[in-house]
Scaffold this active site. Structure first.
Site, mmCIF file in Angstrom:
data_model
loop_
_atom_site.group_PDB
_atom_site.id
_atom_site.type_symbol
_atom_site.label_atom_id
_atom_site.label_comp_id
_atom_site.label_asym_id
_atom_site.label_seq_id
_atom_site.Cartn_x
_atom_site.Cartn_y
_atom_site.Cartn_z
ATOM 1 N N LYS A 14 -43.365 26.796 -40.067
ATOM 2 C CA LYS A 14 -42.935 28.194 -39.894
ATOM 3 C C LYS A 14 -42.408 28.780 -41.213
ATOM 4 C CE LYS A 14 -39.681 27.719 -36.746
ATOM 5 N NZ LYS A 14 -39.709 26.316 -36.317
ATOM 6 N N ARG A 89 -34.940 31.608 -29.956
ATOM 7 C CA ARG A 89 -34.998 30.155 -29.790
ATOM 8 C C ARG A 89 -34.982 29.782 -28.312
ATOM 9 N NH1 ARG A 89 -34.760 27.933 -35.095
ATOM 10 N NH2 ARG A 89 -34.183 25.755 -34.978
ATOM 11 N N ARG A 128 -39.713 16.433 -46.292
ATOM 12 C CA ARG A 128 -39.375 17.852 -46.523
ATOM 13 C C ARG A 128 -38.154 18.013 -47.423
ATOM 14 N NH1 ARG A 128 -38.944 22.384 -41.828
ATOM 15 N NH2 ARG A 128 -37.042 21.344 -41.185
ATOM 16 N N ARG A 163 -32.426 18.705 -46.330
ATOM 17 C CA ARG A 163 -31.520 19.197 -45.301
ATOM 18 C C ARG A 163 -30.864 18.036 -44.564
ATOM 19 N NH1 ARG A 163 -34.798 23.766 -41.976
ATOM 20 N NH2 ARG A 163 -33.628 22.761 -40.308
ATOM 21 N N ARG A 174 -33.984 17.579 -31.982
ATOM 22 C CA ARG A 174 -34.440 18.958 -32.235
ATOM 23 C C ARG A 174 -35.795 19.190 -31.576
ATOM 24 N NH1 ARG A 174 -34.483 18.696 -38.302
ATOM 25 N NH2 ARG A 174 -35.242 20.830 -38.340
#
Ligand code: AMP
Length: 217
Positions: A14, A89, A128, A163, A174
């Protein structure tokens, strides 16, 4: 250009797609995650609460998010559309957003769902890294997303960071939260006739080509 809502499991792409749309169409990229990460640095009860929730993959309360979003989309740069990444969300946020649009006399636009296999998204999480300054997202597990100089942002030269919530354990939470709370939005928006699907398994360039077709480019 119409506003775009991107819906996808964490690490489906995203943020990467939103950054491409931002630079090509000159539309603001509104990432509620990025806004919350900034707020989490504040030395206040709210800052500490947000920080705890983000680091543990728990949703921040709808009231906080809705206020943040409303203030953001009222700004001048949003008048011709924007890209939403990470909002809504859940269905309660989508309902509040419909009210907000009515009140501000804005259009919903299109909803693009980036579909990705769970195992691939989990593998992407491991590599990531992102830029804390310009928010560009990189991935050392993907050729097309590896920074030119290790650990440094291609765009602004800042040191890249990982992160705190990008680890295997938090990812599973998540992902499960996405399936339980966010995926029902696909039905919600399908009923409104605004949903398009793209296949996110083949990476950045392929996803972007599919999105551009939907947007009529
Ligand atoms: P993201 O950068 O979109 O992956 O978001 C990181 C974290 O910020 C999420 O795991 C949540 O803790 C929080 N967050 C971001 N957007 C929302 C939202 N719309 N509602 C509730 N929490 C959110």
């Amino acid at each position: 250009m119409k506003s775009v809502i991107l819906i996808a499991a964490p690490a489906a792409g995203k943020g990467t797609e939103a950054a491409l749309l931002k630079s090509e169409y000159n539309m603001p990229h509104i990432s509620t995650g990025d806004i919350l990460r900034e707020k989490s640095k504040e030395d206040s009860e709210m800052g500490r609460d947000i920080s705890y929730k983000i680091n543990n993959g728990i949703f921040v309360s709808d009231d906080i998010i809705i206020d943040i979003l409303k203030e953001r989309i009222k700004k001048e740069d949003c008048k011709n559309g924007y890209i939403l990444d990470g909002f809504p969300r859940n269905v309660a946020q989508a309902e509040a957003y419909q009210e907000m649009l009515k009140e501000l006399n804005k259009e919903l636009g299109v909803v693009i769902v980036i579909d990705i296999d769970k195992s691939l998204a989990a593998a992407r999480i491991a590599g990531r890294i992102s830029c804390p300054n310009c928010k560009e997202v990189y991935n050392t597990n993907s050729k097309e997303l590896t920074p030119k100089v290790e650990g440094i942002c291609d765009k602004c030269g800042e040191k890249l960071v990982k992160r705190a919530d990008d680890n295997e354990e938090t990812y599973l939470d998540r992902y499960n939260t996405y399936i339980e709370k966010t995926a029902p939005l696909i039905d919600y928006y399908t009923k409104l006739g605004v949903v398009y699907h793209v296949d996110g398994n083949s990476g950045k360039a392929s996803t972007h080509e599919q999105v551009k077709k939907i947007l009529g480019e």
